[in-house]
Design a protein around this motif. Sequence first.
Motif, PDB file in Angstrom:
ATOM      1  N   GLY A  40       0.889  -1.198   0.116  1.00  0.00           N
ATOM      2  CA  GLY A  40      -0.017   0.114  -0.067  1.00  0.00           C
ATOM      3  C   GLY A  40       0.872   1.403  -0.034  1.00  0.00           C
ATOM      4  N   PHE A  41       2.045   1.173  -0.503  1.00  0.00           N
ATOM      5  CA  PHE A  41       3.265   2.215  -0.420  1.00  0.00           C
ATOM      6  C   PHE A  41       2.950   2.789   1.158  1.00  0.00           C
ATOM      7  N   SER A  42       2.803   1.964   2.247  1.00  0.00           N
ATOM      8  CA  SER A  42       2.612   2.356   3.305  1.00  0.00           C
ATOM      9  C   SER A  42       3.975   3.018   4.157  1.00  0.00           C
ATOM     10  N   GLN A  43       5.179   2.535   3.603  1.00  0.00           N
ATOM     11  CA  GLN A  43       6.287   2.891   3.999  1.00  0.00           C
ATOM     12  C   GLN A  43       6.482   3.234   5.656  1.00  0.00           C
ATOM     13  N   GLY A  44       6.122   2.109   6.233  1.00  0.00           N
ATOM     14  CA  GLY A  44       6.096   2.208   7.894  1.00  0.00           C
ATOM     15  C   GLY A  44       7.372   1.803   8.317  1.00  0.00           C
ATOM     16  N   TRP A  45       8.463   2.331   7.968  1.00  0.00           N
ATOM     17  CA  TRP A  45       9.632   2.199   8.518  1.00  0.00           C
ATOM     18  C   TRP A  45      10.421   3.389   8.995  1.00  0.00           C
ATOM     19  N   ALA A  46      11.325   3.608   9.715  1.00  0.00           N
ATOM     20  CA  ALA A  46      12.096   4.347  10.215  1.00  0.00           C
ATOM     21  C   ALA A  46      13.497   3.922  10.409  1.00  0.00           C
ATOM     22  N   PHE A  47      14.481   5.026  10.411  1.00  0.00           N
ATOM     23  CA  PHE A  47      15.877   4.194  10.320  1.00  0.00           C
ATOM     24  C   PHE A  47      16.672   5.193  11.349  1.00  0.00           C
ATOM     25  N   LEU A  48      17.303   4.575  12.520  1.00  0.00           N
ATOM     26  CA  LEU A  48      18.100   5.417  13.341  1.00  0.00           C
ATOM     27  C   LEU A  48      19.483   5.583  12.867  1.00  0.00           C
ATOM     28  N   ARG A  49      20.062   6.807  12.600  1.00  0.00           N
ATOM     29  CA  ARG A  49      21.338   6.844  12.148  1.00  0.00           C
ATOM     30  C   ARG A  49      22.255   7.135  13.209  1.00  0.00           C
ATOM     31  N   LEU A  50      23.348   6.448  13.545  1.00  0.00           N
ATOM     32  CA  LEU A  50      24.443   6.538  14.573  1.00  0.00           C
ATOM     33  C   LEU A  50      25.696   6.580  13.778  1.00  0.00           C
ATOM     34  N   ASP A  51      26.127   7.918  13.657  1.00  0.00           N
ATOM     35  CA  ASP A  51      27.465   7.868  12.925  1.00  0.00           C
ATOM     36  C   ASP A  51      28.542   8.875  13.625  1.00  0.00           C
ATOM     37  N   THR A  52      28.451   8.941  15.049  1.00  0.00           N
ATOM     38  CA  THR A  52      29.476   9.524  15.832  1.00  0.00           C
ATOM     39  C   THR A  52      29.936   8.454  16.674  1.00  0.00           C
ATOM     40  N   THR A  53      31.087   8.679  17.153  1.00  0.00           N
ATOM     41  CA  THR A  53      31.836   7.823  18.050  1.00  0.00           C
ATOM     42  C   THR A  53      31.140   7.721  19.579  1.00  0.00           C
ATOM     43  N   ASP A  54      30.409   8.809  19.875  1.00  0.00           N
ATOM     44  CA  ASP A  54      29.599   8.728  21.189  1.00  0.00           C
ATOM     45  C   ASP A  54      28.284   7.997  20.871  1.00  0.00           C
ATOM     46  N   ASP A  55      27.648   8.335  19.830  1.00  0.00           N
ATOM     47  CA  ASP A  55      26.318   7.659  19.726  1.00  0.00           C
ATOM     48  C   ASP A  55      26.450   6.102  19.343  1.00  0.00           C
ATOM     49  N   VAL A  56      27.641   5.768  18.524  1.00  0.00           N
ATOM     50  CA  VAL A  56      27.847   4.172  18.308  1.00  0.00           C
ATOM     51  C   VAL A  56      28.215   3.578  19.713  1.00  0.00           C
ATOM     52  N   ALA A  57      28.867   4.201  20.684  1.00  0.00           N
ATOM     53  CA  ALA A  57      29.263   3.850  22.069  1.00  0.00           C
ATOM     54  C   ALA A  57      28.080   3.561  22.851  1.00  0.00           C
ATOM     55  N   ARG A  58      27.103   4.705  22.630  1.00  0.00           N
ATOM     56  CA  ARG A  58      25.830   4.565  23.274  1.00  0.00           C
ATOM     57  C   ARG A  58      25.065   3.262  22.954  1.00  0.00           C
ATOM     58  N   PRO A  81      32.259   2.241  12.402  1.00  0.00           N
ATOM     59  CA  PRO A  81      32.073   3.833  12.766  1.00  0.00           C
ATOM     60  C   PRO A  81      30.387   4.194  12.508  1.00  0.00           C
ATOM     61  N   VAL A  82      29.699   3.264  11.971  1.00  0.00           N
ATOM     62  CA  VAL A  82      28.279   3.591  11.761  1.00  0.00           C
ATOM     63  C   VAL A  82      27.578   2.514  12.026  1.00  0.00           C
ATOM     64  N   VAL A  83      26.378   2.830  12.839  1.00  0.00           N
ATOM     65  CA  VAL A  83      25.364   1.756  13.136  1.00  0.00           C
ATOM     66  C   VAL A  83      24.185   2.112  12.565  1.00  0.00           C
ATOM     67  N   LEU A  84      23.510   1.906  11.679  1.00  0.00           N
ATOM     68  CA  LEU A  84      21.876   2.075  11.192  1.00  0.00           C
ATOM     69  C   LEU A  84      20.892   1.046  11.903  1.00  0.00           C
ATOM     70  N   VAL A  85      19.987   1.517  12.462  1.00  0.00           N
ATOM     71  CA  VAL A  85      18.876   0.696  12.968  1.00  0.00           C
ATOM     72  C   VAL A  85      17.443   0.787  12.319  1.00  0.00           C
ATOM     73  N   PRO A  86      17.218  -0.391  11.467  1.00  0.00           N
ATOM     74  CA  PRO A  86      15.882  -0.029  10.813  1.00  0.00           C
ATOM     75  C   PRO A  86      14.696  -0.728  11.653  1.00  0.00           C
ATOM     76  N   MET A  87      13.763   0.064  11.728  1.00  0.00           N
ATOM     77  CA  MET A  87      12.480  -0.009  12.477  1.00  0.00           C
ATOM     78  C   MET A  87      11.468  -0.310  11.906  1.00  0.00           C
ATOM     79  N   SER A  88      10.464  -0.933  11.992  1.00  0.00           N
ATOM     80  CA  SER A  88       9.138  -1.115  11.424  1.00  0.00           C
ATOM     81  C   SER A  88       8.056  -0.682  12.218  1.00  0.00           C
ATOM     82  N   CYS A  89       7.030  -0.211  11.663  1.00  0.00           N
ATOM     83  CA  CYS A  89       5.598   0.197  12.517  1.00  0.00           C
ATOM     84  C   CYS A  89       4.495  -0.132  11.658  1.00  0.00           C
ATOM     85  N   LYS A  90       4.002  -1.282  12.611  1.00  0.00           N
ATOM     86  CA  LYS A  90       2.607  -1.930  12.374  1.00  0.00           C
ATOM     87  C   LYS A  90       1.690  -0.920  12.331  1.00  0.00           C
ATOM     88  N   ARG A  91       1.496   0.208  13.207  1.00  0.00           N
ATOM     89  CA  ARG A  91       0.402   1.160  12.985  1.00  0.00           C
ATOM     90  C   ARG A  91       0.560   1.610  11.711  1.00  0.00           C
TER      91      ARG A  91
END
Length: 204
Positions: A40-58, A81-91
């Motif tokens: 349905g072209f819902s595009q129910g996703w979101a992506f957390l972008r962590l690309d600093t040393t502090d954010d990756v450590a967190r 140096p980079v962590v991406l977290v793909p997230m789905s949204c059922k709603r």
Amino acid sequence: MEFAEAVRRRRMVRNYREEPVPPDVIDRVLEHALHAPSAGFSQGWAFLRLDTTDDVARFWRACTPPGMGADQWSAGLRRAPVVLVPMSCKRAYLDRYAEPDKGWTDRDESRWPVPYWDVDTGMAALLMLLTAVDEGLGACFFGIPPQRLDAFRSEFGVPGDHTPIGAITIGYRAQDRRSPSLRRGRRSLTEVVHHGHWHPPARE
């Protein structure tokens, strides 16, 4: 890089050089993810972008179970140096299919034969992995321990209706050992393709 070559070269990379990835490269990785199909072209996703040393450590602090540090499995991953977290949204999918052109106003989840919110986000993640190869990078998709999901959400302010389907490390590949699982070998087309009708495996 030709698409077929990117597919052949894609593998899970678990060891990285401590070298930053240009931000515009990560932009392309994420932009390509937006071209994944979605019901349905819902595009129910979101992506957390962590690309600093502090954010990756967190990320690693939040997602590492107590008493478990940089073990043999994760030591190389933690250098990425980079962590991406793909997230789905059922709603987002239930909302979309309650719209007039779809008309499932009861929002009954039993209408969904599989959770397409997770399937579609997984396809977006695969586009990230292939784009990383095309950019000359290594990447690895792995799961976040279930017992650490609450800590992850709290650390990064992730709302409860978004579910991480995993995490992706990205960086420049260092010398990496091949996964022992590869000894199993890749199954052949004749083993996995059932042409016209389901065929039982051939007897030895």
